[in-house]
Write a protein that holds these residues in place. Structure first.
Motif, PDB file in Angstrom:
ATOM      1  N   THR A 285       0.833  -1.206   0.000  1.00 44.84           N
ATOM      2  CA  THR A 285       0.000   0.000   0.000  1.00 44.84           C
ATOM      3  C   THR A 285       0.864   1.251   0.000  1.00 44.84           C
ATOM      4  OG1 THR A 285      -1.772  -1.136   1.194  1.00 44.84           O
ATOM      5  CG2 THR A 285      -1.769   1.280   1.270  1.00 44.84           C
ATOM      6  N   ALA A 286       1.905   1.256   0.834  1.00 44.27           N
ATOM      7  CA  ALA A 286       2.810   2.409   0.907  1.00 44.27           C
ATOM      8  C   ALA A 286       3.511   2.636  -0.431  1.00 44.27           C
ATOM      9  CB  ALA A 286       3.836   2.197   2.015  1.00 44.27           C
ATOM     10  N   CYS A 287       3.894   1.540  -1.111  1.00 46.82           N
ATOM     11  CA  CYS A 287       4.552   1.665  -2.421  1.00 46.82           C
ATOM     12  C   CYS A 287       3.631   2.303  -3.455  1.00 46.82           C
ATOM     13  CB  CYS A 287       5.012   0.297  -2.911  1.00 46.82           C
ATOM     14  SG  CYS A 287       6.426  -0.393  -2.036  1.00 46.82           S
ATOM     15  N   ILE A 288       2.374   1.873  -3.487  1.00 46.23           N
ATOM     16  CA  ILE A 288       1.444   2.400  -4.481  1.00 46.23           C
ATOM     17  C   ILE A 288       1.094   3.861  -4.191  1.00 46.23           C
ATOM     18  CG2 ILE A 288      -0.914   2.184  -5.406  1.00 46.23           C
ATOM     19  CD1 ILE A 288      -0.605  -0.832  -5.166  1.00 46.23           C
ATOM     20  N   ILE A 289       0.898   4.202  -2.924  1.00 48.45           N
ATOM     21  CA  ILE A 289       0.645   5.603  -2.578  1.00 48.45           C
ATOM     22  C   ILE A 289       1.886   6.436  -2.888  1.00 48.45           C
ATOM     23  CG2 ILE A 289       0.205   7.198  -0.673  1.00 48.45           C
ATOM     24  CD1 ILE A 289      -1.589   5.084   0.572  1.00 48.45           C
ATOM     25  N   GLY A 290       3.080   5.861  -2.644  1.00 49.62           N
ATOM     26  CA  GLY A 290       4.311   6.553  -3.023  1.00 49.62           C
ATOM     27  C   GLY A 290       4.389   6.797  -4.520  1.00 49.62           C
ATOM     28  N   MET A 291       3.941   5.817  -5.310  1.00 51.77           N
ATOM     29  CA  MET A 291       3.904   5.966  -6.762  1.00 51.77           C
ATOM     30  C   MET A 291       3.027   7.144  -7.165  1.00 51.77           C
ATOM     31  SD  MET A 291       1.929   3.547  -9.490  1.00 51.77           S
ATOM     32  CE  MET A 291       0.393   4.232  -8.871  1.00 51.77           C
ATOM     33  N   ILE A 292       1.864   7.274  -6.500  1.00 54.35           N
ATOM     34  CA  ILE A 292       0.943   8.372  -6.805  1.00 54.35           C
ATOM     35  C   ILE A 292       1.602   9.711  -6.509  1.00 54.35           C
ATOM     36  CG2 ILE A 292      -1.305   9.395  -6.249  1.00 54.35           C
ATOM     37  CD1 ILE A 292      -2.168   6.535  -5.396  1.00 54.35           C
ATOM     38  N   LEU A 293       2.314   9.788  -5.389  1.00 54.47           N
ATOM     39  CA  LEU A 293       2.977  11.038  -5.011  1.00 54.47           C
ATOM     40  C   LEU A 293       4.088  11.385  -5.993  1.00 54.47           C
ATOM     41  CD1 LEU A 293       3.213  10.546  -1.123  1.00 54.47           C
ATOM     42  CD2 LEU A 293       1.527  11.861  -2.415  1.00 54.47           C
TER      43      LEU A 293
END
Length: 305
Positions: A285-293
């Motif tokens: 989840t943190a990786c995907i939210i990081g991708m969005i950022l």
């Protein structure tokens, strides 16, 4: 002198809209699992009502002539129909189907793979070149998906296969939705384009599952309140607020704060619905939210060039 007030209002709009989107998916999961609400019926009803409400907002608050004006040009009308069927309807249906087979957290995160799909498409079409940011984005997406779907174990998936299939299709549909909408949004207000697209999609799905055909015997007052939330707050108001935030915030800021949607979906799914979520799934989840950022920050930098 009014700019700080407008900025505060814009922040309120985008934060509220993103959170409502995420929570709306979790509430839909509750309807599917506890009240056996049919996916086809919910998508049909959601699109028709929300689309009508968005056009109503356009009629009273913005340029009302665009509501019918969008249909006067044959080419634009055909584009709008295609967008309504292959864009809006496809996005809404695949997303809800992924929730019904899995949960709102995974469905929302898989849908957010759309930016990576757009990058790959543009590279294959030679409309852009591969950059370091693209490599970072794709890497975060792949690692995030692996941990999200396997919870760190390659022996088996921790998410139902159908939920994954519908979630990936949702990402593909969102990628098409984003790319195909560009020429329409350049000519007409977003409320007009999206409002009509919702009505077109809802009308088409009505032939498969008419909105008036529903078994209401097992529904309670609580379930009706959930339905109202999904349709009114999780769809119509969420989109309206997000669009309105662009009046006082930069696209970078709205994109960054829009990442609250998957975060809200994950948190409410785990805390409210008590869905199991493993340690490695949190990393995913943190990786995907990081991708969005990363994408949001890169979008801002590219707009300066």
């Amino acid at each position: 002198m009014n700019k700080p007030t407008n900025r505060r209002t814009g922040l309120f709009f985008v934060i509220t809209g993103a959170i409502l989107w995420g929570v709306g998916g979790t509430v839909a999961q509750k309807l599917f699992q506890q009240y056996a609400i049919d996916v086809d019926w919910l998508v049909t009803t959601r699109l028709l009502i929300a689309g009508f409400l968005l056009l109503t907002v356009q009629f009273f608050l913005k340029e009302r002539s665009q509501i019918l004006g969008v249909w006067k040009n044959r080419r634009t009308a055909i584009q709008l129909i295609i967008f309504g069927l292959l864009g809006m309807l496809a996005v809404q249906y695949t997303y809800m189907a992924s929730i019904s087979y899995g949960n709102a957290a995974v469905a929302t995160l898989l849908q957010y793979l759309a930016p990576v799909m757009i990058i790959v498409y543009l590279i294959l079409r030679k409309q852009t070149v591969l950059t370091r940011q693209d490599l970072l984005t794709v890497s975060l997406a792949l690692v995030g998906c692996f941990f999200l779907l396997t919870n760190g174990s390659i022996s088996g998936l921790s998410v139902p296969t159908l939920a994954i299939i519908w979630g990936v299709l949702s990402g593909l549909a969102l990628a098409f939705y984003t790319l195909y909408a560009i020429p329409l949004l350049a000519q007409y207000d977003s409320l007009v384009v999206v409002g009509w697209a919702m009505i077109i999609g809802g009308f088409a799905l009505s032939f498969i599952h008419p909105p008036w055909q529903m078994d209401c015997t097992g529904l309670t007052l609580e379930s009706y309140l959930y339905l109202v939330f999904v349709i009114l707050f999780g769809t119509m108001i969420a989109f309206w607020f997000y669009i309105e935030s662009l009046q006082s915030l930069s696209p970078k800021e709205t994109s960054l704060l829009g990442s609250l949607e998957p975060l809200a979906a994950v948190v409410t799914t785990v805390i409210w619905l008590k869905e199991p979520f493993g340690f490695f799934q949190w990393i995913g989840t943190a990786c995907i939210i990081g991708m969005i950022l990363v994408l949001a920050l890169n979008k801002k930098s590219s707009s300066k060039n």
